[in-house]
Scaffold this active site. Sequence first.
Site, PDB file in Angstrom:
ATOM      1  N   ARG A  64      -6.566  -2.744   2.915  1.00 39.69           N
ATOM      2  CA  ARG A  64      -6.792  -2.422   1.560  1.00 39.69           C
ATOM      3  C   ARG A  64      -8.402  -2.177   1.559  1.00 39.69           C
ATOM      4  O   ARG A  64      -9.085  -2.690   2.340  1.00 39.69           O
ATOM      5  CB  ARG A  64      -6.599  -3.160   0.624  1.00 39.69           C
ATOM      6  CG  ARG A  64      -5.046  -3.430   0.127  1.00 39.69           C
ATOM      7  CD  ARG A  64      -4.692  -2.075  -0.615  1.00 39.69           C
ATOM      8  NE  ARG A  64      -3.304  -2.243  -1.047  1.00 39.69           N
ATOM      9  CZ  ARG A  64      -2.330  -1.607  -0.591  1.00 39.69           C
ATOM     10  NH1 ARG A  64      -2.857  -0.887   0.715  1.00 39.69           N
ATOM     11  NH2 ARG A  64      -1.075  -1.733  -1.025  1.00 39.69           N
ATOM     12  N   GLU A 121     -10.948   3.908  -4.179  1.00 40.41           N
ATOM     13  CA  GLU A 121     -10.052   5.034  -3.799  1.00 40.41           C
ATOM     14  C   GLU A 121      -9.909   5.455  -5.357  1.00 40.41           C
ATOM     15  O   GLU A 121      -9.692   4.847  -6.285  1.00 40.41           O
ATOM     16  CB  GLU A 121      -8.738   4.596  -3.460  1.00 40.41           C
ATOM     17  CG  GLU A 121      -9.010   4.429  -1.790  1.00 40.41           C
ATOM     18  CD  GLU A 121      -7.486   4.107  -1.288  1.00 40.41           C
ATOM     19  OE1 GLU A 121      -6.626   4.554  -1.889  1.00 40.41           O
ATOM     20  OE2 GLU A 121      -7.565   3.557  -0.343  1.00 40.41           O
ATOM     21  N   HIS A 133      -5.643   7.746   3.063  1.00 34.60           N
ATOM     22  CA  HIS A 133      -4.365   6.845   2.900  1.00 34.60           C
ATOM     23  C   HIS A 133      -3.020   7.347   3.179  1.00 34.60           C
ATOM     24  O   HIS A 133      -2.240   7.427   2.205  1.00 34.60           O
ATOM     25  CB  HIS A 133      -4.620   6.523   1.333  1.00 34.60           C
ATOM     26  CG  HIS A 133      -4.190   5.053   1.259  1.00 34.60           C
ATOM     27  ND1 HIS A 133      -4.608   3.981   0.169  1.00 34.60           N
ATOM     28  CD2 HIS A 133      -3.069   4.239   1.648  1.00 34.60           C
ATOM     29  CE1 HIS A 133      -3.713   2.823   0.250  1.00 34.60           C
ATOM     30  NE2 HIS A 133      -2.873   3.204   1.371  1.00 34.60           N
ATOM     31  N   ILE A 134      -2.970   7.584   4.503  1.00 33.41           N
ATOM     32  CA  ILE A 134      -1.627   8.159   5.036  1.00 33.41           C
ATOM     33  C   ILE A 134      -0.817   7.455   5.842  1.00 33.41           C
ATOM     34  O   ILE A 134      -0.125   7.483   6.463  1.00 33.41           O
ATOM     35  CB  ILE A 134      -2.088   9.484   5.584  1.00 33.41           C
ATOM     36  CG1 ILE A 134      -2.957   9.261   7.012  1.00 33.41           C
ATOM     37  CG2 ILE A 134      -2.451  10.493   4.773  1.00 33.41           C
ATOM     38  CD1 ILE A 134      -2.705  10.646   7.691  1.00 33.41           C
ATOM     39  N   GLY A 157       0.184 -10.571  11.028  1.00 35.39           N
ATOM     40  CA  GLY A 157       1.764 -10.436  10.254  1.00 35.39           C
ATOM     41  C   GLY A 157       2.330  -9.198  10.852  1.00 35.39           C
ATOM     42  O   GLY A 157       2.187  -8.910  12.054  1.00 35.39           O
ATOM     43  N   ILE A 169       2.495  -6.264  10.542  1.00 33.17           N
ATOM     44  CA  ILE A 169       1.830  -4.860  10.902  1.00 33.17           C
ATOM     45  C   ILE A 169       0.726  -5.235  11.981  1.00 33.17           C
ATOM     46  O   ILE A 169       0.658  -4.656  12.906  1.00 33.17           O
ATOM     47  CB  ILE A 169       1.277  -4.065   9.629  1.00 33.17           C
ATOM     48  CG1 ILE A 169       2.189  -3.595   8.584  1.00 33.17           C
ATOM     49  CG2 ILE A 169       0.127  -3.235  10.109  1.00 33.17           C
ATOM     50  CD1 ILE A 169       1.622  -3.279   7.599  1.00 33.17           C
ATOM     51  N   ARG A 202      -4.483 -17.261   9.317  1.00 30.42           N
ATOM     52  CA  ARG A 202      -4.580 -18.475   8.708  1.00 30.42           C
ATOM     53  C   ARG A 202      -3.952 -19.459   9.605  1.00 30.42           C
ATOM     54  O   ARG A 202      -4.178 -20.746   9.536  1.00 30.42           O
ATOM     55  CB  ARG A 202      -4.031 -18.441   7.285  1.00 30.42           C
ATOM     56  CG  ARG A 202      -4.774 -17.852   6.230  1.00 30.42           C
ATOM     57  CD  ARG A 202      -4.235 -17.790   5.026  1.00 30.42           C
ATOM     58  NE  ARG A 202      -2.883 -16.608   5.032  1.00 30.42           N
ATOM     59  CZ  ARG A 202      -2.418 -16.518   3.922  1.00 30.42           C
ATOM     60  NH1 ARG A 202      -2.483 -16.919   2.863  1.00 30.42           N
ATOM     61  NH2 ARG A 202      -1.383 -15.585   4.075  1.00 30.42           N
ATOM     62  N   SER A 203      -2.891 -19.330  10.435  1.00 34.14           N
ATOM     63  CA  SER A 203      -2.049 -20.297  11.176  1.00 34.14           C
ATOM     64  C   SER A 203      -2.055 -19.365  12.343  1.00 34.14           C
ATOM     65  O   SER A 203      -1.769 -18.315  12.554  1.00 34.14           O
ATOM     66  CB  SER A 203      -0.981 -20.712  10.442  1.00 34.14           C
ATOM     67  OG  SER A 203      -0.135 -19.510   9.948  1.00 34.14           O
TER      68      SER A 203
END
Length: 317
Positions: free
Chosen positions: A237, A266, A284-285, A156, A158, A179-180
Amino acid sequence: MTKVLMTRPLPDKVQAAARDSFDLTVRPMTSPLTVEEMRSALSEYDGVVPTLGDLFSAEIFAAEESWRCQILANFGVGYNHIDVQAAQASGISVTNTPGAVTDATADVALTLMLMSARRAGEGERLVRAGQWEGWHPTQLLGMHLGGKTVGIVGMGRIGQAIARRCHFGFGMTVAYHSRSPKTLDFPAARKDSLLDLAAAVDVLVLAVPGGDETHHLIDAQVLEAMAPHAHLINIARGNVVEEAALIRALREGRIGGAGLDVYEFEPAVPEALCAMENVVLLPHIGTAALEVREDMGLMSVRNLQAFFAGETPPNLV
């Protein structure tokens, strides 16, 4: 005047923008909302700006037949902490903040790649402990990223930003699994299966959304498919990775190392990970730059402004 709750303190610029349009309350704590606080937020405010950790589950929405709250303007691109279907069934819209986080998150992915491959965390700890005895030719030999193959899981916004940095900045070969197929402005080979991708790369970078579909996507089987020198990078995540399986793989030397910005439970980080030299651990920065957090917050405010003006919010989920 429309009442809005920010569940955590956001940058001053964001709070000022929200106060210009709304009767704003800013919760002073930085911890996630409790169950009681979530129910109070839904019953006492017209709009809420929640963020990571505020677990608006189906059970929360089901506690009442109708709520005062009309919109959850999430601060963050990821919204797996909100049961969107349950929110919508309760007449509550949900928005997020895509785009604002892309480059900052990609930069942290590259930070982790470099730190992990070049053993930078290990080296800094050595210096800080006063144990460095000076340069020598075979000290802290790591992996050079130039010319290697990076595998992106999830191509995507990112994922593409990470891939561009790898291709144009480091001359890396890019492969991906999604997925595609994607139309990209750089060369990249799509792998049909995640296992095929894991087996073909020197660095495997996770850039997928959180949620049930990606829970434990990286399990023992995927880690077993990776080359013994390969590094795993997670800026997605925490529960995308089966943390116990990762610990076993690292402990047994089945992969070369890992760079993590997120964790399965977390803010708890397993002691086993903290004790390992071949793991880079960040708190988580991924989006922790002032201008980025301001952009995210202002996007949340614009979503609120549009909604309460009777318009479709620009980032409706």
